[in-house]
Scaffold this motif. Sequence first.
Motif, PDB file in Angstrom:
ATOM      1  N   GLU A 249       0.827  -1.205   0.000  1.00 18.84           N
ATOM      2  CA  GLU A 249       0.000   0.000   0.000  1.00 18.84           C
ATOM      3  C   GLU A 249       0.864   1.259   0.000  1.00 18.84           C
ATOM      4  O   GLU A 249       1.846   1.349   0.744  1.00 18.84           O
ATOM      5  N   TRP A 250       0.478   2.221  -0.833  1.00 15.39           N
ATOM      6  CA  TRP A 250       1.129   3.533  -0.857  1.00 15.39           C
ATOM      7  C   TRP A 250       0.153   4.576  -0.343  1.00 15.39           C
ATOM      8  O   TRP A 250      -1.040   4.537  -0.653  1.00 15.39           O
ATOM      9  N   PHE A 251       0.679   5.528   0.444  1.00 17.53           N
ATOM     10  CA  PHE A 251      -0.153   6.561   1.064  1.00 17.53           C
ATOM     11  C   PHE A 251       0.363   7.943   0.689  1.00 17.53           C
ATOM     12  O   PHE A 251       1.554   8.129   0.430  1.00 17.53           O
ATOM     13  N   VAL A 252      -0.544   8.909   0.686  1.00 11.14           N
ATOM     14  CA  VAL A 252      -0.195  10.315   0.542  1.00 11.14           C
ATOM     15  C   VAL A 252      -0.622  11.027   1.816  1.00 11.14           C
ATOM     16  O   VAL A 252      -1.785  10.906   2.240  1.00 11.14           O
ATOM     17  N   PHE A 275      -4.351   9.934   2.734  1.00  5.51           N
ATOM     18  CA  PHE A 275      -5.035   9.311   1.598  1.00  5.51           C
ATOM     19  C   PHE A 275      -4.305   8.014   1.248  1.00  5.51           C
ATOM     20  O   PHE A 275      -3.090   7.908   1.406  1.00  5.51           O
ATOM     21  N   ARG A 276      -5.072   7.056   0.728  1.00  2.00           N
ATOM     22  CA  ARG A 276      -4.503   5.794   0.257  1.00  2.00           C
ATOM     23  C   ARG A 276      -4.644   5.722  -1.254  1.00  2.00           C
ATOM     24  O   ARG A 276      -5.701   6.028  -1.813  1.00  2.00           O
ATOM     25  N   PHE A 277      -3.573   5.306  -1.932  1.00  2.00           N
ATOM     26  CA  PHE A 277      -3.659   5.071  -3.365  1.00  2.00           C
ATOM     27  C   PHE A 277      -4.447   3.788  -3.631  1.00  2.00           C
ATOM     28  O   PHE A 277      -4.310   2.803  -2.905  1.00  2.00           O
ATOM     29  N   GLU A 285      -8.062   7.478  -1.956  1.00  2.00           N
ATOM     30  CA  GLU A 285      -9.159   7.253  -1.014  1.00  2.00           C
ATOM     31  C   GLU A 285      -8.793   7.920   0.307  1.00  2.00           C
ATOM     32  O   GLU A 285      -7.699   7.714   0.831  1.00  2.00           O
ATOM     33  N   HIS A 286      -9.717   8.710   0.847  1.00  2.00           N
ATOM     34  CA  HIS A 286      -9.458   9.369   2.129  1.00  2.00           C
ATOM     35  C   HIS A 286      -9.529   8.341   3.250  1.00  2.00           C
ATOM     36  O   HIS A 286     -10.487   7.570   3.352  1.00  2.00           O
TER      37      HIS A 286
END
Length: 564
Positions: A249-252, A275-277, A285-286
């Motif tokens: 999982e990658w996150f922003v 947020f999640r990619f 996705e928030h």
Amino acid sequence: DQGPPVGGLYLNIGLQNGVLLRTALDNVTGDLSDTRTRYLGTRPVKLFRVKMHSCESVLAMSSRSWLSYTYQARFHLTPLSYDVLEHVSSFSSEQCPEGIVAIASNTLRILSFEKLGVIFNQVATPLQYTPRKLVIHPVTGHLVVIETDHNAFTEITKAQRKQYMAEEMVHSAGAEEQEMAAKAAEAFLKEDLPETVFGSPKAGQGMWASSLRVMLPSEGRTLELVQFDQNEAAFSIAVCQFASRGDVEWFVVVGTARDLTLSPRTCTMGSLVLFRFTPDNTKLEHVHTTPIDDVPIALEPFQGRLLVGVGKLLRIYDIGKKKMLRKCENKHLPNLVVDIKTVGSRIYVSDVQEAVHFLRYKPAENQLVIFADETCQRWSTCSAVLDYQTVVSGDKFGNIAIVRLPGNITDEVDEDPTGNKAIWDRGLLSGASQKAELLCHFHVGETVNTVHLTTLIPGGSDLIVYTTLSGGIGMLVPFTSKEDIDFFQHLEMHMRAELPSLVGREHLSFRSYYVPVKSVIDGDLCELFNSLEPSKKRSIADDLDRSPNEVSKKLEDIRTRYAF
């Protein structure tokens, strides 16, 4: 090729190993001299003669295409921002007086060159607000950009205000004018005036509008756009993975502040918005929003967690189910954390007023310990790590500085297992117990926005690239030999004397505007050697025990070793 601006006859030779040789040919004796080499690519070099500005030019093709031409009395060898070409010939018609016809794979193309003399090719993509920061997704290469504007409305607020104004028009109208006012209000709501032409409405002080955008850089296409609420300003961004969630999982993470006032700096609440990619890394996705107590100006991934500069506090956060979890904190930074860089367990933190601080994270004690800082105040804006001991930083007054830790500092910190000495031992100037040394200092003259350690050409050496507030892009390249240093020092000294400033300002005092210039040679000044009169060129070259052509070749070599 023989061109009127520079004169002379030149022989271009393409080699099997992808190297281009350009040598001067004597018109009388036929002797070859002043040979200059350039690595163009991995394929054997093919050469084609073309016309450019009524002068002979050469198109050299390897794994990418290069144009060798003379423009404004200066020789250029520039790569083309185009597909790989296989065969080329000159082409002229009424619509395209100076063009080429080329074969690329299985297509026939007719091209013309534009923007001669320009090194960088740029493509502008219009955005909604002013871009503040961007990061590159490590897997897909997508750009993740935050945009923030002060004195601006969000799209939702604009629509609400427009609806409110239309209702006010109807309510304020008299009984006889109700029907006319309703029609006017309806026309007002349907009217769409482009902001690029008429400008956007001004919201007033303390009003902010922000958005988060995921872009495909090759096409300039927006894949995802997230609008933040009115008065929520985004200031920092990081793309990261959390160790507790695995490496899939990658996150922003976006750092925002609500109702921010710039001077004095106050806000009602700061936030870390996570947020999640999606699995294809194109949508967001928030996940959740974490309230914090100050403005988060800087974010940086760190050992599967996240370093956050919250005002003057440095914290480590990890991901939780409902919010980010605070794991560690350092309260000893002086003013405001504006930039964070990491290498291993070492953390380099730029303070808005007190330059760079060096910290070490000790996982056994879960402590962030400041073990060194600088002696000179610097209003830092950005920084980059050159190696484990060395950092380059830029400041808002237009200076670039390189600082390095002395060799005895590292061993002392690594051999202090408890960290107690670094915590309790306060040295001179009421700062850290140990100080970094200033290696280089140079005044650029414009506020430095970003600074990076990178390479500009395939197979090139590392160099420092910086950008400025007014749109300038510059680079600092290291010298590899003592001979080069002596040569360019003497050339710079002669150029200061022979080429005074247009405004009568002394060059040395300008480059030493705040701190004396140290260990940096002004390449812009040295490059002006080629624009001097022939007599001055010969005079300077004689003092350097070289010919004018050898000086020009030396200037070209140092430039082409790192860039075009």
